[in-house]
Scaffold this motif. Structure first.
Motif, PDB file in Angstrom:
ATOM      1  N   ASP A  76      76.453  59.302   5.489  1.00  0.00           N
ATOM      2  CA  ASP A  76      76.219  60.051   6.744  1.00  0.00           C
ATOM      3  C   ASP A  76      77.437  60.446   7.394  1.00  0.00           C
ATOM      4  N   VAL A  77      78.380  59.730   7.570  1.00  0.00           N
ATOM      5  CA  VAL A  77      79.661  60.225   8.177  1.00  0.00           C
ATOM      6  C   VAL A  77      80.740  59.168   7.825  1.00  0.00           C
ATOM      7  N   ALA A  78      81.776  59.882   6.869  1.00  0.00           N
ATOM      8  CA  ALA A  78      82.624  59.079   6.465  1.00  0.00           C
ATOM      9  C   ALA A  78      84.035  59.455   6.876  1.00  0.00           C
ATOM     10  N   CYS A  79      85.001  58.587   7.269  1.00  0.00           N
ATOM     11  CA  CYS A  79      86.236  59.106   7.514  1.00  0.00           C
ATOM     12  C   CYS A  79      87.326  57.965   7.320  1.00  0.00           C
ATOM     13  N   THR A  80      88.517  58.456   7.519  1.00  0.00           N
ATOM     14  CA  THR A  80      89.722  57.306   7.165  1.00  0.00           C
ATOM     15  C   THR A  80      90.520  57.237   8.471  1.00  0.00           C
ATOM     16  N   LEU A  81      90.789  55.935   8.885  1.00  0.00           N
ATOM     17  CA  LEU A  81      91.567  55.905  10.248  1.00  0.00           C
ATOM     18  C   LEU A  81      92.915  56.012  10.144  1.00  0.00           C
ATOM     19  N   ASP A  82      93.576  56.359  11.279  1.00  0.00           N
ATOM     20  CA  ASP A  82      94.939  56.774  11.004  1.00  0.00           C
ATOM     21  C   ASP A  82      95.736  55.250  10.773  1.00  0.00           C
ATOM     22  N   SER A  83      95.077  54.166  10.789  1.00  0.00           N
ATOM     23  CA  SER A  83      95.609  53.054  10.213  1.00  0.00           C
ATOM     24  C   SER A  83      95.324  52.526   8.831  1.00  0.00           C
ATOM     25  N   GLY A  84      94.581  53.674   8.227  1.00  0.00           N
ATOM     26  CA  GLY A  84      94.423  53.513   6.622  1.00  0.00           C
ATOM     27  C   GLY A  84      93.048  53.116   6.485  1.00  0.00           C
ATOM     28  N   GLU A  85      92.380  52.381   7.313  1.00  0.00           N
ATOM     29  CA  GLU A  85      91.062  51.827   6.894  1.00  0.00           C
ATOM     30  C   GLU A  85      89.985  52.786   6.817  1.00  0.00           C
ATOM     31  N   GLN A  86      89.002  52.736   5.657  1.00  0.00           N
ATOM     32  CA  GLN A  86      87.875  53.691   5.610  1.00  0.00           C
ATOM     33  C   GLN A  86      86.665  53.146   6.210  1.00  0.00           C
ATOM     34  N   VAL A  87      86.079  54.324   6.820  1.00  0.00           N
ATOM     35  CA  VAL A  87      84.794  53.913   7.724  1.00  0.00           C
ATOM     36  C   VAL A  87      83.585  54.795   7.153  1.00  0.00           C
ATOM     37  N   ASP A  88      82.565  54.212   6.964  1.00  0.00           N
ATOM     38  CA  ASP A  88      81.318  54.718   6.728  1.00  0.00           C
ATOM     39  C   ASP A  88      80.097  54.649   8.129  1.00  0.00           C
ATOM     40  N   VAL A  89      79.517  55.513   8.698  1.00  0.00           N
ATOM     41  CA  VAL A  89      78.785  55.113   9.678  1.00  0.00           C
ATOM     42  C   VAL A  89      77.429  55.619   9.159  1.00  0.00           C
ATOM     43  N   GLU A  90      76.595  54.837   9.166  1.00  0.00           N
ATOM     44  CA  GLU A  90      75.160  55.206   8.680  1.00  0.00           C
ATOM     45  C   GLU A  90      73.823  54.931   9.966  1.00  0.00           C
ATOM     46  N   VAL A  91      73.133  56.008   9.975  1.00  0.00           N
ATOM     47  CA  VAL A  91      71.925  55.744  11.143  1.00  0.00           C
ATOM     48  C   VAL A  91      70.820  55.430  10.174  1.00  0.00           C
ATOM     49  N   GLN A  92      69.953  54.670  10.286  1.00  0.00           N
ATOM     50  CA  GLN A  92      68.740  54.151   9.592  1.00  0.00           C
ATOM     51  C   GLN A  92      67.487  54.190  10.595  1.00  0.00           C
ATOM     52  N   VAL A  93      66.624  54.849  10.370  1.00  0.00           N
ATOM     53  CA  VAL A  93      65.645  54.767  11.424  1.00  0.00           C
ATOM     54  C   VAL A  93      64.224  54.390  10.736  1.00  0.00           C
ATOM     55  N   MET A  94      64.290  54.210   9.337  1.00  0.00           N
ATOM     56  CA  MET A  94      63.130  53.718   8.727  1.00  0.00           C
ATOM     57  C   MET A  94      63.541  52.361   7.926  1.00  0.00           C
ATOM     58  N   ASN A  95      62.754  51.403   8.140  1.00  0.00           N
ATOM     59  CA  ASN A  95      63.021  50.168   7.275  1.00  0.00           C
ATOM     60  C   ASN A  95      62.479  50.010   5.997  1.00  0.00           C
ATOM     61  N   TYR A  96      63.259  50.267   4.942  1.00  0.00           N
ATOM     62  CA  TYR A  96      62.658  50.219   3.465  1.00  0.00           C
ATOM     63  C   TYR A  96      62.761  48.813   2.906  1.00  0.00           C
ATOM     64  N   LYS A  97      63.259  47.688   3.923  1.00  0.00           N
ATOM     65  CA  LYS A  97      63.359  46.266   3.312  1.00  0.00           C
ATOM     66  C   LYS A  97      64.345  46.288   2.178  1.00  0.00           C
ATOM     67  N   ASN A  98      65.296  47.021   2.476  1.00  0.00           N
ATOM     68  CA  ASN A  98      66.371  47.015   1.303  1.00  0.00           C
ATOM     69  C   ASN A  98      67.983  47.171   2.079  1.00  0.00           C
ATOM     70  N   MET A  99      67.848  47.005   3.239  1.00  0.00           N
ATOM     71  CA  MET A  99      69.097  47.264   4.156  1.00  0.00           C
ATOM     72  C   MET A  99      70.301  46.472   3.690  1.00  0.00           C
ATOM     73  N   GLN A 100      70.207  45.019   3.657  1.00  0.00           N
ATOM     74  CA  GLN A 100      71.562  44.170   3.205  1.00  0.00           C
ATOM     75  C   GLN A 100      71.957  44.675   1.844  1.00  0.00           C
ATOM     76  N   ARG A 101      71.204  44.816   0.896  1.00  0.00           N
ATOM     77  CA  ARG A 101      71.848  45.484  -0.363  1.00  0.00           C
ATOM     78  C   ARG A 101      72.424  46.999  -0.456  1.00  0.00           C
ATOM     79  N   ARG A 102      71.554  47.746   0.370  1.00  0.00           N
ATOM     80  CA  ARG A 102      71.799  48.783   0.367  1.00  0.00           C
ATOM     81  C   ARG A 102      73.490  49.178   1.097  1.00  0.00           C
ATOM     82  N   THR A 103      73.430  48.470   2.072  1.00  0.00           N
ATOM     83  CA  THR A 103      74.839  48.496   2.824  1.00  0.00           C
ATOM     84  C   THR A 103      75.947  47.930   2.148  1.00  0.00           C
ATOM     85  N   LEU A 104      75.742  46.909   1.290  1.00  0.00           N
ATOM     86  CA  LEU A 104      76.662  46.279   0.418  1.00  0.00           C
ATOM     87  C   LEU A 104      77.079  47.266  -0.871  1.00  0.00           C
ATOM     88  N   PHE A 105      76.053  48.030  -1.250  1.00  0.00           N
ATOM     89  CA  PHE A 105      76.232  49.023  -2.178  1.00  0.00           C
ATOM     90  C   PHE A 105      77.173  50.244  -1.721  1.00  0.00           C
TER      91      PHE A 105
END
Length: 305
Positions: A76-105
């Protein structure tokens, strides 16, 4: 458009859904509004990063796989912080019952892609995923939780390279009522996404956080754009179709004494969401059918394309 008007006769500050992914990307994923994103990330990450984020660089939200047959990752939104870390921000409104594995992927793809060919493992960049959920997922009561890699016996953390956050908006919405003045910075952002405040409280929220005020103003700009508004409505209708599909299938299963109703409803709902991605021009038909686990012909029959 007439059916859209029937379902959404008026979209205003009170009825607007900040977790609609089309709107979320418009507000939080644009260079001209990165101050909003920085403020939100500071609210979530400062306690663990132990420093304020001063700047970010937006990155490609599509992580292309090395092999053509591998799964494409679309963030959804991906960025790199000024200190080097990578960040992915995801919004999820529907529960497909796979969130734990999806976020790890998603996290694994982001972590892997930080290492260029020929580089040493020491060049890997810490990766952080923030999941903003419109449903309850985890057992704890607290609406905000962070997961990392820890020693089960001692609690020692392996390193800071993996951090996955969950913001469960319904848990905040049904939690203890606080005035805007009493809320922490994090809680004010949770209140923004929940959008259950009165007009007066919403005004107080805007006055309490400059970035939230900017986000509200960006939402108004978004809704005044005809094309963006249409995309927003299409996505909201897809959410309604998904929820309706689950309810109908569950009721049908209960009548027949079956336990497969919810699963059928989820499959139907997923197909309807994929259908809208096809009609919006976001996904080709072949890719949508593959994600649904169907042939193109079967997918057409299921969705009425």
């Amino acid at each position: 458009m007439s059916s859209q008007h029937h379902y959404f006769p008026e979209i205003n500050a009170r009825t607007f859904n900040p977790m609609n992914d089309v709107a979320f990307k418009f507000i939080f994923g644009k260079e001209e509004r990165k101050d909003i994103t920085i403020a939100f990330l500071n609210a979530v990450l400062s306690p663990s990063l132990k420093h304020e984020i001063k700047d970010i660089v937006f990155q490609q939200t599509e992580l292309a796989p090395e092999n053509i047959e591998d799964k494409l990752t679309r963030l959804d939104v991906a960025c790199t912080l000024d200190s080097g870390e990578q960040v992915d921000v995801e919004v999820q409104v529907m529960n497909y019952k796979n969130m734990q594995r999806r976020t790890l992927f998603y996290w694994a793809q982001m972590y892997l892609m930080s290492l260029k060919k020929g580089q040493d493992y020491r060049e890997l960049k810490p990766a952080i995923t923030i999941n903003i959920l419109a449903f309850e997922l985890l057992p704890q009561v607290n609406p905000v939780s962070m997961y990392g890699i820890y020693n089960i016996e001692t609690g020692d953390r392996l390193n800071d390279d993996l951090a996955i956050y969950f913001l469960e908006i319904p848990k905040f919405a049904k939690g203890p009522k606080k005035s805007v003045h009493e809320m922490t910075r994090m809680e004010r952002w949770l209140a923004y996404f929940a959008n259950q405040l009165s007009d007066q409280e919403r005004e107080e929220l805007a006055m309490s956080e400059a970035a939230i005020k900017e986000a509200m103003q960006a939402a108004q700009k978004f809704m005044n754009d005809t094309a963006e508004r249409r995309s927003y409505i299409n996505r909201q209708m897809a959410i309604m179709d998904y929820n309706s599909g689950i309810r109908s299938a569950r009721e049908e299963g209960e009548k027949r004494g079956e336990k497969r109703g919810e699963k059928r409803g989820e499959k139907r709902g997923k197909c309807l969401v994929l259908r809208d991605l096809v009609t919006d021009g976001i996904l080709p038909l072949s890719a949508a059918a593959q994600r649904a686990g169907m042939t193109e012909e079967a997918f057409r029959r299921e969705t009425g394309l």
